[in-house]
Scaffold this active site. Sequence first.
Site, PDB file in Angstrom:
ATOM      1  N   LYS A 137       0.889  -1.209   0.058  1.00 42.08           N
ATOM      2  CA  LYS A 137       0.009   0.114   0.082  1.00 42.08           C
ATOM      3  C   LYS A 137       0.969   1.249  -0.012  1.00 42.08           C
ATOM      4  CE  LYS A 137      -2.158  -1.039   4.121  1.00 42.08           C
ATOM      5  NZ  LYS A 137      -1.441  -2.257   4.308  1.00 42.08           N
ATOM      6  N   ARG A 152      -9.400   0.917   9.243  1.00 45.37           N
ATOM      7  CA  ARG A 152      -8.933  -0.401   9.741  1.00 45.37           C
ATOM      8  C   ARG A 152     -10.001  -1.316  10.339  1.00 45.37           C
ATOM      9  NH1 ARG A 152      -2.842   0.595   9.292  1.00 45.37           N
ATOM     10  NH2 ARG A 152      -1.803  -1.560   9.704  1.00 45.37           N
ATOM     11  N   ARG A 161      12.104  -6.162   3.785  1.00 48.11           N
ATOM     12  CA  ARG A 161      12.048  -4.795   3.971  1.00 48.11           C
ATOM     13  C   ARG A 161      12.617  -4.246   5.246  1.00 48.11           C
ATOM     14  NH1 ARG A 161       6.017  -2.107   4.496  1.00 48.11           N
ATOM     15  NH2 ARG A 161       5.726  -2.831   6.739  1.00 48.11           N
ATOM     16  N   ARG A 165      11.619  -0.708  11.200  1.00 48.76           N
ATOM     17  CA  ARG A 165      10.555  -0.543  11.927  1.00 48.76           C
ATOM     18  C   ARG A 165      10.423  -1.579  13.122  1.00 48.76           C
ATOM     19  NH1 ARG A 165       5.313   0.150   8.057  1.00 48.76           N
ATOM     20  NH2 ARG A 165       4.265  -0.812   9.888  1.00 48.76           N
ATOM     21  N   ARG A 186       0.252  -8.517  13.518  1.00 45.66           N
ATOM     22  CA  ARG A 186      -0.210  -7.616  13.060  1.00 45.66           C
ATOM     23  C   ARG A 186      -1.385  -8.561  11.762  1.00 45.66           C
ATOM     24  NH1 ARG A 186       4.903  -4.912  10.599  1.00 45.66           N
ATOM     25  NH2 ARG A 186       3.308  -3.430   9.387  1.00 45.66           N
TER      26      ARG A 186
HETATM   27  P1  AMP Z   1       1.171   0.469   9.174  1.00 44.78           P
HETATM   28  O1  AMP Z   1       2.252   1.530   9.060  1.00 44.78           O
HETATM   29  O2  AMP Z   1      -0.110   0.926   8.299  1.00 44.78           O
HETATM   30  O3  AMP Z   1       1.453  -0.796   9.181  1.00 44.78           O
HETATM   31  O4  AMP Z   1       0.813   0.971  10.937  1.00 44.78           O
HETATM   32  C1  AMP Z   1       1.650   0.528  11.716  1.00 44.78           C
HETATM   33  C2  AMP Z   1       0.854   0.415  13.159  1.00 44.78           C
HETATM   34  O5  AMP Z   1       0.190   1.692  13.412  1.00 44.78           O
HETATM   35  C3  AMP Z   1      -0.176  -0.908  12.938  1.00 44.78           C
HETATM   36  O6  AMP Z   1       0.192  -2.090  13.513  1.00 44.78           O
HETATM   37  C4  AMP Z   1      -1.225  -0.127  14.376  1.00 44.78           C
HETATM   38  O7  AMP Z   1      -0.597  -0.367  15.446  1.00 44.78           O
HETATM   39  C5  AMP Z   1      -0.982   1.332  14.135  1.00 44.78           C
HETATM   40  N1  AMP Z   1      -2.212   1.698  13.213  1.00 44.78           N
HETATM   41  C6  AMP Z   1      -1.869   2.421  11.840  1.00 44.78           C
HETATM   42  N2  AMP Z   1      -3.154   2.734  11.288  1.00 44.78           N
HETATM   43  C7  AMP Z   1      -4.006   2.424  11.967  1.00 44.78           C
HETATM   44  C8  AMP Z   1      -5.416   2.739  12.089  1.00 44.78           C
HETATM   45  N3  AMP Z   1      -6.014   2.909  11.116  1.00 44.78           N
HETATM   46  N4  AMP Z   1      -6.194   2.025  13.267  1.00 44.78           N
HETATM   47  C9  AMP Z   1      -5.377   1.570  14.354  1.00 44.78           C
HETATM   48  N5  AMP Z   1      -4.143   1.364  14.241  1.00 44.78           N
HETATM   49  C10 AMP Z   1      -3.551   1.844  13.415  1.00 44.78           C
END
Ligand code: AMP
Length: 194
Positions: free
Chosen positions: A14, A88, A127, A139, A150
């Site tokens: 994404k 989400r 990654r 990360r 996740r």
């Molecule tokens: P991402 O970079 O999108 O993979 O997000 C990393 C982490 O941020 C996720 O594993 C969640 O802990 C938190 N996170 C990101 N976006 C959301 C969302 N829309 N709702 C809840 N937690 C989020």
Amino acid sequence: MPNIILLGPPGAGKGTQAKRLEDERGMVQLSTGDMLRAARTSGTEMGKKVAEIMDKGQLVTDEIVIGLIEEKLTQGASAGFIFDGFPRTLKQADALGALLLRTGQRLDAVIELVVDDTALVARIVTRADEARAAGLPVRADDNPEVFADRLREYYKKTAPLAGYYYAKGDLEQIDGMAAVDTVAASIAKVLDKA
Ligand code: AMP
């Protein structure tokens, strides 16, 4: 310019596709993951709480992320938003619908990147390795153990959104396992008819 959601599990690509859309079409990526990573480095109480949850691979509360998105949406219209990692949960999806309505905007398409789980774990390891090799920060949640959590969160809380948007006639599914350029071309096709 269209507003779109990129839907798909962590590691589906994404972020990569959102960055391309920014470069090629001047659209604006709204990544709640990036916003939360910025918040956790701020050292505030909220930042500390967010860090703890993220490191466990769980979702932060709907209130926090909806608040972050609301702030961006009310800053005015743009060349089209790419929602990356948001919504989400069903509650976030409802909130986004209400916010778009309130700010006079619409959702043009929800593009789901359909991927294979086993390949995702390999991608996430790559990654992390690439970031390490480039001397960039890795990360904390890009390791196989947290990744499994996740992914579980995704299937439990986010995957139902595919059905939610399908029922509204907004869902477009594309093969996220194809090469980056091929995925980009499939997204372009959806955007050009939006
Ligand atoms: P991402 O970079 O999108 O993979 O997000 C990393 C982490 O941020 C996720 O594993 C969640 O802990 C938190 N996170 C990101 N976006 C959301 C969302 N829309 N709702 C809840 N937690 C989020």
